[in-house]
Design an enzyme around this catalytic site. Sequence first.
Site, PDB file in Angstrom:
ATOM      1  N   LYS A  53       0.843  -1.235  -0.124  1.00 16.22           N
ATOM      2  CA  LYS A  53       0.139   0.050  -0.131  1.00 16.22           C
ATOM      3  C   LYS A  53       0.813   1.232   0.150  1.00 16.22           C
ATOM      4  O   LYS A  53       0.587   1.974  -0.525  1.00 16.22           O
ATOM      5  CB  LYS A  53      -1.069   0.006   1.198  1.00 16.22           C
ATOM      6  CG  LYS A  53      -1.946  -1.300   1.084  1.00 16.22           C
ATOM      7  CD  LYS A  53      -2.886  -1.325   2.196  1.00 16.22           C
ATOM      8  CE  LYS A  53      -3.873  -2.718   1.799  1.00 16.22           C
ATOM      9  NZ  LYS A  53      -4.350  -3.271   3.098  1.00 16.22           N
ATOM     10  N   GLN A  97      -4.954  -1.856   9.412  1.00 11.39           N
ATOM     11  CA  GLN A  97      -4.742  -3.370   8.641  1.00 11.39           C
ATOM     12  C   GLN A  97      -5.334  -4.336   9.340  1.00 11.39           C
ATOM     13  O   GLN A  97      -5.205  -4.535  10.615  1.00 11.39           O
ATOM     14  CB  GLN A  97      -3.186  -3.763   8.484  1.00 11.39           C
ATOM     15  CG  GLN A  97      -2.880  -4.936   7.716  1.00 11.39           C
ATOM     16  CD  GLN A  97      -3.380  -5.003   6.362  1.00 11.39           C
ATOM     17  OE1 GLN A  97      -3.195  -3.889   5.414  1.00 11.39           O
ATOM     18  NE2 GLN A  97      -3.993  -5.949   5.913  1.00 11.39           N
ATOM     19  N   ASP A 120     -10.538   3.356   3.471  1.00 12.19           N
ATOM     20  CA  ASP A 120     -10.560   1.826   3.420  1.00 12.19           C
ATOM     21  C   ASP A 120     -12.197   1.355   3.590  1.00 12.19           C
ATOM     22  O   ASP A 120     -12.348   0.212   3.341  1.00 12.19           O
ATOM     23  CB  ASP A 120      -9.669   1.102   4.426  1.00 12.19           C
ATOM     24  CG  ASP A 120      -9.437  -0.325   4.035  1.00 12.19           C
ATOM     25  OD1 ASP A 120      -9.265  -0.580   2.863  1.00 12.19           O
ATOM     26  OD2 ASP A 120      -8.979  -1.113   4.883  1.00 12.19           O
TER      27      ASP A 120
END
Length: 283
Positions: A53, A97, A120
Amino acid sequence: MAQILDGRALAKSVEGELSARVAALKEKTGRTPILATILVGDDPASATYVRMKGNACKRVGMDSIRVEMPEATTTEELLAKIDELNANPDVHGILLQHPVPAQIDERACFDRIALEKDVDGVTCLGFGRMAMGEPAYGSCTPQGIMHLLNHYNVELAGKHAVVVGRSAILGKPMAAMLLNANCTVTICHSKTQNLAEHIRQADIVVGAVGVPELIKKDWIKKGAIVVDAGFHPTETGGCGDIELAGMEDVAAAFTPVPGGVGPMTINTLIRQTVEAAEREAGI
Ligand code: NAP
């Protein structure tokens, strides 16, 4: 012959557009979009995803801040870090994450992310807004799949979509997005009976189960659109959640593994971060 829904090629071309938008934003405002990534613990797969990322940010000229926290981090410590990033005006997007170590309340931490930085698409608020058709950043994998389907002009309205999997990050938002696109949606999961029969009815199949090649080629209706979100490393490279060998003779279009859905996920994350930075700058 089936159309290949080439996520790798689309992601590359979108990166070109994003690089231009990032450069324009820098020139206009002097500011660079910044994604903050939070990695808790030392899971090597998670570390690889976070690195990928960060690399994607670099490729389009964005910056990223990498926060690493130890395995023994508590929920309170992680919430405090998220508060700090929410309050930091230089940070446009926050990625926590998944998965975090078991002692942490992951849902509480996801939901602490400010809506405008939830690039996200993991907060309950963002999910609810997306499901209601209100502006919000979508969960990146299903949002990336929608981007891919739209790019290839796959007709969705009136089609019967069968989504296999109901996770918070993939199956559920995927079903909501397809419903918003006027599909008739069936959601299957581990308690579903006669999975094959459901899939035989599908004009569009989305495999999001995490079981290698669970969905058999023989179950796919001739002319269906086949989307495989799974990835499982194998000796020959990798396979997905759907048996794809010979799929070109059955499906109208399908996503390859690798190179289909995978590249669209990170691409969506950086695209949504650029959008957050543009929105903050009033562009
Ligand atoms: P997950 O949280 O483990 O959810 C899996 C879902 O599949 C659950 O809803 C489960 O049902 C269902 N399921 C499991 N076994 C089943 C069976 N035998 N029959 C029918 N349904 C079954 O997984 P996830 O995070 O959604 O990921 C799904 C897949 O997508 C994985 O292969 C993962 O690697 C991939 N993925 C890819 C990306 C990407 O960037 N490309 C991102 C995320 C995930 P229950 O709810 O009943 O348990």
